[in-house]
Each structure stands twice: as C-alpha cells, then as structure tokens.
Design a protein around this motif. Structure first.
Motif, PDB file in Angstrom:
ATOM      1  N   ASN A  25       0.909  -1.299   0.063  1.00 61.14           N
ATOM      2  CA  ASN A  25      -0.139  -0.075   0.088  1.00 61.14           C
ATOM      3  C   ASN A  25       0.862   1.064   0.001  1.00 61.14           C
ATOM      4  O   ASN A  25       0.336   2.492  -0.414  1.00 61.14           O
ATOM      5  N   ASN A  26       1.996   1.058   0.278  1.00 61.64           N
ATOM      6  CA  ASN A  26       2.927   2.327   0.505  1.00 61.64           C
ATOM      7  C   ASN A  26       3.614   2.530  -0.855  1.00 61.64           C
ATOM      8  O   ASN A  26       3.547   3.775  -1.474  1.00 61.64           O
ATOM      9  N   CYS A  27       4.166   1.438  -1.697  1.00 60.72           N
ATOM     10  CA  CYS A  27       4.914   1.933  -2.838  1.00 60.72           C
ATOM     11  C   CYS A  27       4.470   1.278  -3.980  1.00 60.72           C
ATOM     12  O   CYS A  27       4.889   1.473  -5.108  1.00 60.72           O
ATOM     13  N   GLY A  28       3.343   0.212  -3.707  1.00 61.13           N
ATOM     14  CA  GLY A  28       2.481  -0.198  -4.906  1.00 61.13           C
ATOM     15  C   GLY A  28       3.237  -1.264  -5.622  1.00 61.13           C
ATOM     16  O   GLY A  28       2.756  -1.829  -6.659  1.00 61.13           O
ATOM     17  N   LYS A  29       4.417  -2.041  -4.990  1.00 62.49           N
ATOM     18  CA  LYS A  29       5.220  -2.928  -5.660  1.00 62.49           C
ATOM     19  C   LYS A  29       4.120  -4.401  -5.288  1.00 62.49           C
ATOM     20  O   LYS A  29       3.568  -4.477  -4.313  1.00 62.49           O
ATOM     21  N   LYS A  30       4.012  -4.995  -6.439  1.00 67.74           N
ATOM     22  CA  LYS A  30       3.480  -6.182  -6.299  1.00 67.74           C
ATOM     23  C   LYS A  30       4.207  -7.326  -6.126  1.00 67.74           C
ATOM     24  O   LYS A  30       5.505  -7.386  -6.804  1.00 67.74           O
ATOM     25  N   PHE A  31       4.067  -8.214  -5.453  1.00 67.52           N
ATOM     26  CA  PHE A  31       5.115  -9.575  -4.999  1.00 67.52           C
ATOM     27  C   PHE A  31       4.125 -10.705  -4.722  1.00 67.52           C
ATOM     28  O   PHE A  31       3.048 -10.628  -4.358  1.00 67.52           O
ATOM     29  N   GLN A  32       4.777 -11.765  -4.549  1.00 65.32           N
ATOM     30  CA  GLN A  32       4.152 -12.997  -4.338  1.00 65.32           C
ATOM     31  C   GLN A  32       4.979 -13.787  -3.050  1.00 65.32           C
ATOM     32  O   GLN A  32       6.219 -13.322  -2.793  1.00 65.32           O
TER      33      GLN A  32
END
Length: 98
Positions: A25-32
């Motif tokens: 929610n802070n930087c918008g990075k998507k990860f698994q």
C-alpha cells in the motif's frame, strides 16, 4: 512484508498458480509469497509418522503423486535435538558404623 520498502502495510490481491500475491500500500509493488518447501516437507513427515497417514492419503490431500510424497518423506531431515545436561553435585556421607 514488502521486499522493496520493507513495509508491512500490504494487501492480498489474489493467487497465481496457487501462490498468494500481495501489493504494498506504500510503494505499490506487487509480489508473491515465497514458497516454503521445508514447511511442506515438515508437515508431510509429521502427518506420515505421528498422524499415521498413508502415502495415498497424503498424495490425495496435497494433489501430488505417491512417488513424490514418498520421495519428500525420505528426503526430509529432522532437526537434530541438542541435549544440554545439567551439572549434578553428589554428596557422599561415610557411614561410621561400616
């Protein structure tokens, strides 16, 4: 935890190939999430040994082949238990009547 900004402010955004995906929610990075094969091997071993599940039962539960389950159980190395004995003080009293 976000691998980019190390924030714990994340949300789940679905699954891809049965692996949970997240978005920061802070930087918008998507990860698994990382796969945890050690955790799977540990649970397979415990269910097989302590809960007395058959290879067929475990193969059905985890949607894998019997050979795969058997290989993972044989491959598992339980954590070696470390024994730390305590010091013992012995006091001998000489019996005067002997």
């Amino acid at each position: 935890m976000c691998p980019k900004c190390l924030s714990k402010n994340t949300k789940k955004i679905g699954k891809r190939n049965e692996i949970q995906r997240y978005q920061c929610n802070n930087c918008g990075k998507k990860f698994q999430s990382k796969r945890r094969p050690e955790k799977l091997e540990n649970s397979l071993f415990k269910e097989y040994v302590y809960h007395r599940q058959t290879l067929q039962d475990l193969a059905t539960k985890y949607n894998k082949s019997i050979q795969w389950v058997h290989y993972k159980i044989k491959e598992y190395l339980p954590i070696a238990k470390v024994h730390n004995p305590r010091a013992v003080n012995l006091i001998f009293v000489k019996n005067p009547s002997m």
